[in-house]
Write a protein that holds these residues in place. Structure first.
Motif, PDB file in Angstrom:
ATOM      1  N   ARG A1135      15.494  70.638  37.436  1.00  0.00           N
ATOM      2  CA  ARG A1135      15.466  69.276  36.874  1.00  0.00           C
ATOM      3  C   ARG A1135      16.416  68.350  37.637  1.00  0.00           C
ATOM      4  O   ARG A1135      16.146  67.161  37.805  1.00  0.00           O
ATOM      5  CB  ARG A1135      15.817  69.319  35.384  1.00  0.00           C
ATOM      6  N   TYR A1136      17.528  68.920  38.084  1.00  0.00           N
ATOM      7  CA  TYR A1136      18.468  68.134  38.903  1.00  0.00           C
ATOM      8  C   TYR A1136      17.769  67.678  40.182  1.00  0.00           C
ATOM      9  O   TYR A1136      17.857  66.513  40.579  1.00  0.00           O
ATOM     10  CB  TYR A1136      19.711  68.970  39.227  1.00  0.00           C
ATOM     11  N   TYR A1137      17.025  68.623  40.840  1.00  0.00           N
ATOM     12  CA  TYR A1137      16.342  68.254  42.081  1.00  0.00           C
ATOM     13  C   TYR A1137      15.190  67.287  41.822  1.00  0.00           C
ATOM     14  O   TYR A1137      14.827  66.503  42.710  1.00  0.00           O
ATOM     15  CB  TYR A1137      15.881  69.503  42.841  1.00  0.00           C
ATOM     16  N   LEU A1138      14.630  67.312  40.621  1.00  0.00           N
ATOM     17  CA  LEU A1138      13.632  66.290  40.264  1.00  0.00           C
ATOM     18  C   LEU A1138      14.279  64.907  40.306  1.00  0.00           C
ATOM     19  O   LEU A1138      13.683  63.938  40.778  1.00  0.00           O
ATOM     20  CB  LEU A1138      13.078  66.560  38.858  1.00  0.00           C
ATOM     21  N   SER A1143      15.132  59.711  44.690  1.00  0.00           N
ATOM     22  CA  SER A1143      15.775  58.861  45.691  1.00  0.00           C
ATOM     23  C   SER A1143      15.535  59.353  47.114  1.00  0.00           C
ATOM     24  O   SER A1143      15.157  58.588  47.992  1.00  0.00           O
ATOM     25  CB  SER A1143      17.280  58.771  45.417  1.00  0.00           C
ATOM     26  N   SER A1144      15.717  60.651  47.363  1.00  0.00           N
ATOM     27  CA  SER A1144      15.602  61.131  48.748  1.00  0.00           C
ATOM     28  C   SER A1144      14.261  61.778  49.048  1.00  0.00           C
ATOM     29  O   SER A1144      13.847  61.875  50.196  1.00  0.00           O
ATOM     30  CB  SER A1144      16.723  62.132  49.041  1.00  0.00           C
ATOM     31  N   GLY A1145      13.584  62.292  47.986  1.00  0.00           N
ATOM     32  CA  GLY A1145      12.253  62.869  48.179  1.00  0.00           C
ATOM     33  C   GLY A1145      12.228  64.233  48.828  1.00  0.00           C
ATOM     34  O   GLY A1145      11.170  64.736  49.156  1.00  0.00           O
ATOM     35  N   HIS A1225       6.264  70.619  38.446  1.00  0.00           N
ATOM     36  CA  HIS A1225       6.624  69.191  38.572  1.00  0.00           C
ATOM     37  C   HIS A1225       7.343  68.929  39.889  1.00  0.00           C
ATOM     38  O   HIS A1225       7.062  67.955  40.584  1.00  0.00           O
ATOM     39  CB  HIS A1225       7.547  68.758  37.427  1.00  0.00           C
ATOM     40  N   LEU A1226       8.299  69.813  40.214  1.00  0.00           N
ATOM     41  CA  LEU A1226       9.099  69.617  41.419  1.00  0.00           C
ATOM     42  C   LEU A1226       8.238  69.764  42.674  1.00  0.00           C
ATOM     43  O   LEU A1226       8.419  69.029  43.651  1.00  0.00           O
ATOM     44  CB  LEU A1226      10.272  70.621  41.452  1.00  0.00           C
ATOM     45  N   SER A1227       7.280  70.683  42.635  1.00  0.00           N
ATOM     46  CA  SER A1227       6.366  70.863  43.781  1.00  0.00           C
ATOM     47  C   SER A1227       5.619  69.561  44.057  1.00  0.00           C
ATOM     48  O   SER A1227       5.464  69.140  45.204  1.00  0.00           O
ATOM     49  CB  SER A1227       5.365  71.984  43.488  1.00  0.00           C
ATOM     50  N   LYS A1228       5.158  68.911  42.973  1.00  0.00           N
ATOM     51  CA  LYS A1228       4.415  67.659  43.134  1.00  0.00           C
ATOM     52  C   LYS A1228       5.318  66.553  43.691  1.00  0.00           C
ATOM     53  O   LYS A1228       4.931  65.801  44.577  1.00  0.00           O
ATOM     54  CB  LYS A1228       3.836  67.219  41.787  1.00  0.00           C
ATOM     55  N   LYS A1229       6.525  66.463  43.146  1.00  0.00           N
ATOM     56  CA  LYS A1229       7.452  65.398  43.556  1.00  0.00           C
ATOM     57  C   LYS A1229       7.892  65.563  45.006  1.00  0.00           C
ATOM     58  O   LYS A1229       7.991  64.604  45.757  1.00  0.00           O
ATOM     59  CB  LYS A1229       8.707  65.421  42.674  1.00  0.00           C
TER      60      LYS A1229
END
Length: 1293
Positions: A1135-1138, A1143-1145, A1225-1229
């Protein structure tokens, strides 16, 4: 000409006036206006007339107006006009401004902007016109020419404001310019421009001009940008405070201090006042302040709390709607700050990553210090905060009514630190603010009186400090203290003692207060409640210590007598004028119970000490306490008073002390001759607590034992090393021992073995110290023969060491010891040093193995008792004498008393290391013995001592590293099957390791050892034994080491979770400003890398444990719970990396590796482990069912247990699924396929397997209750389908 213009203006139509004005030259008109204005004549009327004759509908009129405006602005700025004239002119210009067409308004505004940028303003009076011009501009429709082409009125205004804010402002006009903007309608973006410009000007403005500027800014904030205003002001003053502190701390820079301290604080005080008024007018500003400071609490890296912001918060408490929110925020911040500090201090891993921030408590005390400069709005908030902290976090009552004694070191819990901070706030506020002193004192006294049932030691300590600080000042509040005295007889004894001790300095300066107290105490002496009488005794003893009181004390009840007996010795020492009265009182009291005939046995009338009222039997006169008091008073009297007496006086005085000596001698000789039958206390006597005879015999037995102890001390102290006296001492001890054995034997047959443990020894701590020194360390030739009498009895020596242990235990539990000087911390400390020195010598000189190889005796060996004593003492010294550790360790070192100067230079670490080496040698000797000769109790005590001493080592020192490597070596090379020893040694290893570096690699190695010893959950797999640590073996691997490593893994997870929370807070603050977010690149923070490394190693640790065939019970339950935490924290990281991706992607490569590792090495194994646990449980259940088929209740109980033990399984499955959900979610982001390494959770469909169902139904038609034990992991266990469905539904819920 002016008259002509005025007369034409008076006509109804303005035609003639227009014609006349057109005939005039512009310069004539401006000169005329200038002359009139300077002379102070009717310039206003003239200007009005000119405007009337210059309508904006005609171009000439507009131009004339424009010229007049420019002329008037220059006039007003010149400073040549009278104040009234200038105001009148500006007022007229304001009224007429809206008539101008748009382009002319733009021109006028540009003139102002240029004047401001180029410094063309003289007094800034004309600036009052600018907001009117800008406002008029916004109302104009259609486009008009501007610097950037054709723009609408609104856009022109925006452009002008932008230009104005990007230009240079002269510092003397900053306040006027800021004030001007409050009258201009501004959009949110324009407000932000203005606020940023004003905040940038703060550093260029004189300090004295800051308060009015802040006031204007706060007024302006009602239009928007409240957050920026608050942040800017707080940041500015925080920086100013830091600079000021740095300037003051550097002595060489004292001449260069830019701002005097008082001036800065007064400015801050004024600003706090402005804030309070602004927030009263605009509550949104208050809400924004709270929101801003709460946000800063999330990420510790950008914490918004500083002394100035805390002062603002406290001033906010004057507004009722914010009061509760502010105190809640401050309470949370304070406790969180202490918790963070505690976490940081216990982990080298965190210390390397997180910069140490100043604690909130330091900031609050800084606010208290600064509040002396008329911060009246803050003072009341400080007092409230102090009491809230003391009330919320004070000591809590525990089951037996005692409060937990706490140490003074950093091992205190955050709550106790918070309570201490509350007391410090109140004490410092009391010292600084005279006006509030009475209120603080009243509120403290109210709490002392009204909270009698709960622990109030913290309030008594505060009261004592307040009184100590200013007894003379407090005379004005004497009525409140006197009023409190009226409640003394209703308060618990401990509270009364604490209260009277606290107000003692007041009694010395106030005669009326002393008289009031004596009246109250006299009444209480004859009260019907026992507690009231005890309180009276305590009060009188305190008065006797400090004042000469005429009159006598009548003592009526046992517990009162105990109080008197215990107190007289202190009174005598503090107030030697009362020596004769006290000694006479004690002599007459003793004579009541003394048998004067020299051949009568026993020598004391024990029957007279016991009161029988029907069936109720109680002790009326504590003869043992009386004798103890006599013995100590007599010793003091002989050493202090007798040597000073001369002539006749001496003969008179000597008579009674000689009488007392003779009586004690006679009692001694007759007690030795007496048999237990003489006291009717032989083995055949009844000692049960259920009969009156038994109760009476118990009381008598304890009296006799107490008297024996008193006489042992008396005879030893007067013996002068005489052999006969020592033989008497030993005979008295044998009498004590016989009774003690009988009581222990009888109690052993009863329910509990309480007998000897409940009664404190009558030996004083000083005597115990002297006795042990004589027994173990005295090598004087002349004493040899007499001491051999005592040394010949191992029982006596064991008894002496046991009493020392009892005294140290009392100190640990109560903070003081029984007997004379037991309340004097200094004397206790010196006695502790002496006792420790002797015990240390005895243990190291005669090891347990040597002692035990001789004759075997019942009970612990003396060496082992000495070691137990050392363990208790090292713990107690760290608990109560933290500041004196250096002195304590120096006292133990008997070798280096030659060079005292060098001696002082040796630090705590070196001295502790020296002691550690001695105990290390002992442990190595113990470990070198055979397994069957291994003394596990001694080994455990040695490790506990080493643990205590290792806390004194500086973690950065070579001695600490040496200790760590030694402990690690012991764990690696020694295998012992003793669980207690293994646990203590492993705990020591971890406690050292966490202060050196993170223990994750250690955990991984231990998990491999555990796996190797216990085998795999798949019985077909043979596990290779790693044997990193020999201490891990088949006996200790589970549950001992397994539970230990799991608890350590929990701590590591807690640290990682804490770090992730900090990082989240930082990211959420960074994303608020675009600058910061553009700089934030993936994996820029070293903390991120450290978190991933920690979780990666922990993952391999869990990878081993989930494959281990752990026994059912605590190990399995804890592992399942910890796995659940592991997944929860992995989810938190995802969730932190989400957040970061917004900002950085991008996400770092090592994060991808961690996800891959979790998918391949943990998740599949978790499901296998769940199946293993469920199979094991179902087998156990089946076995229980077969065994007790006929007992349905037993089966139901077994099933309930299984259900309870499998409860963590659904939680774990849910945690895994949450982790996988956020990974998607993170994979998509991040546009990175993180799910390629994750095999999605096993399908848990709800198929009913008919063949299994039929088979089970045929086996037994069990009740439907059993459906609760279903599997959460579909189809892998041979369970009835109904069970499976129910449990699986639970999993998904």
């Amino acid at each position: 000409m002016d008259q002509k213009i005025l007369s034409l203006a008076a006509e109804k139509t303005a035609d003639k006036l227009q014609e006349f004005l057109q005939t005039l030259k512009e310069d004539d008109l401006t000169n005329l206006l200038q002359n009139q204005a300077v002379k102070g004549k009717a310039a206003g009327a003239l200007l009005r007339a000119i405007f009337k004759g210059s309508p904006c509908s005609e171009e000439a009129g507009t131009l004339r107006r424009r010229k007049m405006y420019t002329c008037c602005i220059h006039l007003v700025e010149s400073g040549d006009l009278q104040k009234e004239v200038a105001s009148e002119i500006i007022g007229l210009l304001m009224l007429e401004a809206h008539h101008f067409p748009g382009p002319f308004l733009v021109e006028l505004a540009n003139e102002f902007v240029s004047a401001v940028k180029e410094g063309g303003l003289v007094n800034g009076k004309s600036l009052e016109l600018l907001p009117i011009i800008l406002t008029a501009l916004t109302t104009k429709k259609g486009n008009m020419a501007c610097a950037k082409g054709e723009l609408s009125g609104e856009e022109c205004k925006k452009q002008l404001i932008n230009t104005l804010c990007s230009g240079r402002w002269d510092q003397q006009y900053v306040i006027q310019l800021t004030s001007m903007f409050k009258d201009v309608p501004l959009t949110a973006e324009e407000v932000e421009f203005v606020v940023e410009k004003v905040l940038r000007m703060f550093s260029k403005v004189n300090l004295q001009e800051i308060p009015p500027l802040v006031y204007q800014l706060l007024v302006l904030s009602s239009k928007g940008s409240r957050k920026s205003v608050l942040e800017g002001i707080i940041a500015f003053f925080n920086e100013l405070d830091k600079q000021h502190a740095a300037e003051q701390s550097g002595d060489e820079l004292l001449d260069l201090v830019t701002v005097p301290s008082g001036e800065l604080r007064h400015v801050e005080g004024t600003i706090i006042l402005h804030f309070v008024f602004a927030i009263k007018l605009d509550y949104e500003l208050g809400r924004e302040l709270l929101k801003h400071l709460k946000a800063g609490q999330q990420g510790d890296f950008s914490n918004n709390l500083c002394p100035f912001s805390i002062a603002l918060l406290l001033s906010l408490t004057r507004i009722r709607r914010f009061e509760e929110q502010v105190f809640d925020l401050l309470k949370i911040s304070i406790v969180k700050s202490f918790k963070d500090l505690q976490l940081l201090q216990g982990s080298k891993f965190l210390q390397n990553l997180v910069l140490h921030r100043p604690c909130v408590s330091v900031m609050i005390l800084e606010v208290v210090k600064n509040s002396v400069h008329s911060w009246d709005h803050v003072t009341q908030g400080l007092v409230e905060l102090g009491f809230i902290l003391m009330d919320s976090y004070g000591p809590k009552k525990i089951l037996d009514g005692k409060t937990v004694e706490t140490s003074l070191g950093l091992s205190r819990m955050p709550n106790q630190h918070a309570c201490k901070l509350g007391a410090d706030i109140l004490l410092e506020t009391f010292k600084i603010h005279e006006m509030i002193r009475q209120e603080i004192l009243e509120r403290v006294l109210n709490r002392v009186v009204t909270r009698a049932s709960s622990p109030i030691s913290h309030f008594l300590d505060l009261l004592s400090n307040i009184v100590m600080y200013a007894p003379l000042v407090l005379q004005s509040c004497s009525s409140k203290v006197t009023e409190t005295f009226d409640y003394l007889s209703f308060l618990p004894l401990q509270t009364v003692q604490g209260l009277l001790k606290a107000v003692q300095p007041l009694l010395k300066v106030s005669m009326s207060m002393r008289d009031s107290l004596i009246l109250v105490l006299r009444k209480a002496m004859f009260a019907s409640q026992l507690d009231a009488r005890k309180s009276a005794v305590a009060g009188f003893l305190l008065l006797l210590k400090n004042f000469k009181v005429l009159g006598s004390l009548s003592s009526s009840q046992c517990s009162q007598s105990i109080g008197v007996s215990q107190g007289f010795y202190d009174v005598l020492r503090r107030n030697s004028q009362l020596a004769n009265s006290i000694m006479q009182t004690l002599l007459s009291q003793l004579k009541q119970f003394y048998e004067p005939k020299p051949d009568l046995l026993p020598p004391l009338k024990l029957e007279a000490c016991i009161l029988t009222q029907g069936d109720h039997i109680s002790l009326e006169e504590p003869l043992d306490y009386l004798l103890c008091c006599i013995q100590h008073c007599l010793a003091w009297y002989k050493s202090r008073v007798v040597p000073l007496q001369q002539g006749e006086e001496e003969e008179e005085e000597e008579a009674f002390y000689q009488d007392l000596d003779d009586m004690l001698e006679s009692i001694t000789s007759r007690m030795i001759k007496s048999e237990l039958e003489d006291f009717e206390l032989d083995k055949s006597a009844d000692f049960s607590q259920s009969t009156s005879i038994g109760i009476k015999n118990n009381i008598c037995a304890f009296l006799v034992m107490g008297i024996c102890e008193v006489l042992i001390e008396y005879n030893f102290s007067i013996s002068n090393f005489s052999k006969n006296k020592f033989e008497e001492v030993l005979s008295l001890f044998m009498c004590y021992k016989k009774l003690s054995d009988i009581l222990n034997e009888k109690a052993g047959k009863g329910k509990t073995k309480m007998a000897n443990k409940t009664n404190d020894s009558f030996l004083s701590m000083k005597f115990v110290s002297d006795l042990l020194t004589a027994l173990f360390r005295d090598s004087t030739q002349s004493h040899e023969e007499s001491l051999s009498v005592l040394r010949s009895s191992n029982e006596f020596m064991r008894y002496a060491v046991n009493v020392a242990l009892q005294k140290v235990q009392q100190l640990k539990e109560r903070g003081h010891v029984s007997g004379p000087d037991g309340q004097n911390p200094e004397k206790i400390f010196y006695n502790l040093c002496d006792i420790t020195r002797v015990l240390l010598w005895r243990y190291t000189s005669i090891p347990t193995s040597v002692e035990e190889s001789g004759k075997k005796e019942k009970g612990k060996s003396i060496s082992l008792l000495c070691l137990e004593g050392l363990q208790k003492i090292f713990s107690a010294v760290q608990q109560f004498y933290q500041p004196k550790i250096q002195q304590f360790l120096r006292a133990l070192d008997v070798t280096d008393n030659e060079d005292r100067e060098e001696d002082v230079a040796v630090g705590v670490t070196q001295r502790a290391a020296f002691q550690i080496r001695q105990f290390q040698r002992s442990l190595l000797n113990l470990l070198s013995s055979q397994e069957e000769d291994f003394n596990s109790k001694e080994a455990y005590l040695l490790v506990t001592v080493l643990t205590s001493l290792s806390k004194l080592l500086e973690p950065s020192s070579p001695q600490f590293v040496q200790m760590l490597s030694w402990t690690s070596k012991i764990c690696k090379e020694n295998s012992r099957e003793d669980a207690l020893f293994c646990k203590s040694l492993m705990n020591l290893l971890f406690s050292l390791h966490v202060l050196y570096k993170s223990p994750v690699t250690l955990l991984r190695d231990l998990s491999q050892d555990i796996h190797g010893h216990l085998g795999d959950i798949d019985r077909d797999v043979e596990v290779e034994k790693t044997n990193h640590f020999a201490m891990v073996n088949l006996r200790t691997a589970a549950p001992t080491v397994c539970l230990l490593v799991l608890s350590q893994a929990e701590k590591v997870l807690e640290e990682v979770d804490w770090l992730i929370t900090k990082l989240k807070g930082q990211v959420s603050q960074e994303t608020l400003s675009e600058e910061a977010s553009s700089q934030a690149t993936a994996s820029s923070h070293p903390a991120e890398k450290a978190i991933i490394m920690q979780l990666g190693t922990l993952l391999t640790f869990f990878h081993e444990l989930v494959q281990t065939a752990l026994p059912s019970g605590s190990c399995v339950d804890t592992l399942l719970k910890d796995l659940c935490k592991m997944y929860t924290i992995l989810t938190a990281l995802v969730r932190y990396y989400l957040q970061v991706c917004r900002s950085s992607g991008r996400i770092p490569k090592n994060m991808e590796k961690l996800v891959k590792l979790s998918g391949s090495h943990l998740t599949p194994l978790c499901y296998s482990f769940i199946s293993y646990v469920q199979n094991k449980k179902s087998q156990g259940l089946k076995y229980t069912g077969e065994k007790k088929k006929e007992k349905t209740a037993a089966v139901a109980t077994a099933m309930a247990r299984v259900l309870r033990e499998t409860k963590p399984i659904p939680n774990l499955i849910f945690a895994i699924e949450q982790y996988e959900k956020f990974l998607i979610h993170l994979s998509k982001k991040s546009k990175v396929n993180l799910m390629q390494h994750i095999k999605l959770s096993t399908s848990r469909d709800f198929k009913i397997k008919g063949n299994i169902l039929d088979m089970v139904l045929r086996e037994d038609g069990e009740d439907e209750n059993e459906e609760d034990t279903a599997s959460e992991h579909g189809g892998q266990t041979k369970e009835p389908a109904k069970k499976k469905r129910k449990a699986q539904m639970k999993c998904l819920s």
